[in-house]
Design a protein around this motif. Sequence first.
Motif, mmCIF file in Angstrom:
data_model
loop_
_atom_site.group_PDB
_atom_site.id
_atom_site.type_symbol
_atom_site.label_atom_id
_atom_site.label_comp_id
_atom_site.label_asym_id
_atom_site.label_seq_id
_atom_site.Cartn_x
_atom_site.Cartn_y
_atom_site.Cartn_z
ATOM 1 N N LEU A 3 0.843 -1.189 0.000
ATOM 2 C CA LEU A 3 0.000 0.000 0.000
ATOM 3 C C LEU A 3 0.877 1.238 0.000
ATOM 4 N N SER A 4 0.442 2.247 -0.700
ATOM 5 C CA SER A 4 1.150 3.516 -0.639
ATOM 6 C C SER A 4 0.747 4.220 0.652
ATOM 7 N N LEU A 5 1.499 5.193 1.020
ATOM 8 C CA LEU A 5 1.171 5.992 2.203
ATOM 9 C C LEU A 5 -0.211 6.612 2.049
ATOM 10 N N HIS A 6 -0.524 7.088 0.865
ATOM 11 C CA HIS A 6 -1.819 7.716 0.604
ATOM 12 C C HIS A 6 -2.972 6.717 0.764
ATOM 13 N N ASP A 7 -2.696 5.432 0.528
ATOM 14 C CA ASP A 7 -3.726 4.400 0.686
ATOM 15 C C ASP A 7 -3.786 3.873 2.118
ATOM 16 N N ALA A 8 -2.640 3.758 2.759
ATOM 17 C CA ALA A 8 -2.580 3.159 4.095
ATOM 18 C C ALA A 8 -3.051 4.117 5.187
ATOM 19 N N LEU A 9 -2.728 5.377 5.053
ATOM 20 C CA LEU A 9 -3.059 6.342 6.096
ATOM 21 C C LEU A 9 -4.566 6.471 6.345
ATOM 22 N N PRO A 10 -5.404 6.539 5.310
ATOM 23 C CA PRO A 10 -6.849 6.608 5.590
ATOM 24 C C PRO A 10 -7.378 5.373 6.336
ATOM 25 N N ILE A 11 -6.824 4.214 6.047
ATOM 26 C CA ILE A 11 -7.249 2.989 6.745
ATOM 27 C C ILE A 11 -6.935 3.126 8.228
ATOM 28 N N TYR A 12 -5.730 3.585 8.537
ATOM 29 C CA TYR A 12 -5.345 3.803 9.929
ATOM 30 C C TYR A 12 -6.245 4.867 10.569
ATOM 31 N N LEU A 13 -6.478 5.959 9.857
ATOM 32 C CA LEU A 13 -7.267 7.063 10.410
ATOM 33 C C LEU A 13 -8.733 6.680 10.622
ATOM 34 N N GLU A 14 -9.264 5.758 9.839
ATOM 35 C CA GLU A 14 -10.624 5.258 10.082
ATOM 36 C C GLU A 14 -10.706 4.617 11.461
ATOM 37 N N GLY A 15 -9.668 3.871 11.837
ATOM 38 C CA GLY A 15 -9.616 3.265 13.174
ATOM 39 C C GLY A 15 -9.540 4.327 14.253
ATOM 40 N N VAL A 16 -8.746 5.359 14.027
ATOM 41 C CA VAL A 16 -8.650 6.472 14.969
ATOM 42 C C VAL A 16 -10.019 7.123 15.133
ATOM 43 N N CYS A 17 -10.685 7.329 14.017
ATOM 44 C CA CYS A 17 -12.010 7.953 14.024
ATOM 45 C C CYS A 17 -12.984 7.124 14.865
ATOM 46 N N LYS A 18 -13.014 5.835 14.663
ATOM 47 C CA LYS A 18 -13.927 4.958 15.416
ATOM 48 C C LYS A 18 -13.619 5.010 16.909
ATOM 49 N N ARG A 19 -12.339 5.033 17.239
ATOM 50 C CA ARG A 19 -11.939 5.083 18.655
ATOM 51 C C ARG A 19 -12.419 6.388 19.305
ATOM 52 N N ILE A 20 -12.278 7.482 18.593
ATOM 53 C CA ILE A 20 -12.685 8.779 19.143
ATOM 54 C C ILE A 20 -14.207 8.860 19.266
ATOM 55 N N VAL A 21 -14.907 8.373 18.277
ATOM 56 C CA VAL A 21 -16.372 8.398 18.316
ATOM 57 C C VAL A 21 -16.890 7.659 19.550
ATOM 58 N N ASP A 22 -16.214 6.591 19.934
ATOM 59 C CA ASP A 22 -16.648 5.792 21.079
ATOM 60 C C ASP A 22 -16.242 6.386 22.424
ATOM 61 N N THR A 23 -15.549 7.515 22.420
ATOM 62 C CA THR A 23 -15.082 8.155 23.650
ATOM 63 C C THR A 23 -16.227 8.932 24.304
ATOM 64 N N PRO A 24 -16.386 8.816 25.622
ATOM 65 C CA PRO A 24 -17.431 9.596 26.316
ATOM 66 C C PRO A 24 -17.181 11.103 26.178
ATOM 67 N N ASP A 25 -18.250 11.881 26.277
ATOM 68 C CA ASP A 25 -18.161 13.334 26.113
ATOM 69 C C ASP A 25 -17.107 13.975 27.011
ATOM 70 N N ALA A 26 -16.997 13.521 28.251
ATOM 71 C CA ALA A 26 -16.069 14.133 29.210
ATOM 72 C C ALA A 26 -14.615 14.034 28.744
ATOM 73 N N GLU A 27 -14.311 13.051 27.913
ATOM 74 C CA GLU A 27 -12.934 12.842 27.443
ATOM 75 C C GLU A 27 -12.773 13.056 25.942
ATOM 76 N N PHE A 28 -13.861 13.394 25.278
ATOM 77 C CA PHE A 28 -13.873 13.441 23.822
ATOM 78 C C PHE A 28 -12.858 14.427 23.242
ATOM 79 N N VAL A 29 -12.908 15.685 23.669
ATOM 80 C CA VAL A 29 -12.014 16.699 23.100
ATOM 81 C C VAL A 29 -10.559 16.342 23.394
#
Length: 192
Positions: A3-29
């Motif tokens: 995978l190129s960096l341009h292809d691999a980075l969005p896959i990694y960032l999707e995981g980051v996004c899911k992790r943040i979405v699941d964070t409670p409001d008190a810790e979200f920001v």
Amino acid sequence: YTLSLHDALPIYLEGVCKRIVDTPDAEFVSALLAAWKEHKTSQLMIRDILMYMNSSYVRANNVLGVYDMGLVLFRDTVARAPEIKRRLLDLLLLDVTRERRGEVVDRLKLKNATAMLVELGCGTRDVYRSDFELAYVRATAKYLQSEAASRLASDGGGPYLLYAESRLVEEAARVKQCLDSSSEPTDRKSVV
């Protein structure tokens, strides 16, 4: 295949996004800011590793450099994911409202969040302006109009004017301490 960096980075960032979405409001920001800080650090390291490509291929092909590409991908995949973008705005505006009511809030967290939005604009104020500042101005106007009507009705003219002057000073301090400097009025005399 690789995978190129341009292809691999969005896959990694999707995981980051899911992790943040699941964070409670008190810790979200805080979770979003931690992910942002980690992302910037990793992008700097990747940029340094790919220094030759960044200086030759990028210029020759008129494409974004590694670091800027990483900012754009974080912006589009994480910060502007609908569930993150809306929640971030709501929580930042809630902190501002809480502070206006006299509660203690983490002003540094507000400042860091707005700085992240500015940086995600990649040299423009577009992300900060569209994702935060316009809503902040509308929410401020609504809050202050409601408060002004209530105070004027209960206090009368003279005390209200003193109160309004102190509120203007508070709001100017809030902008200076919590928001991007571009939010400050250009005519300082109109505030002080």
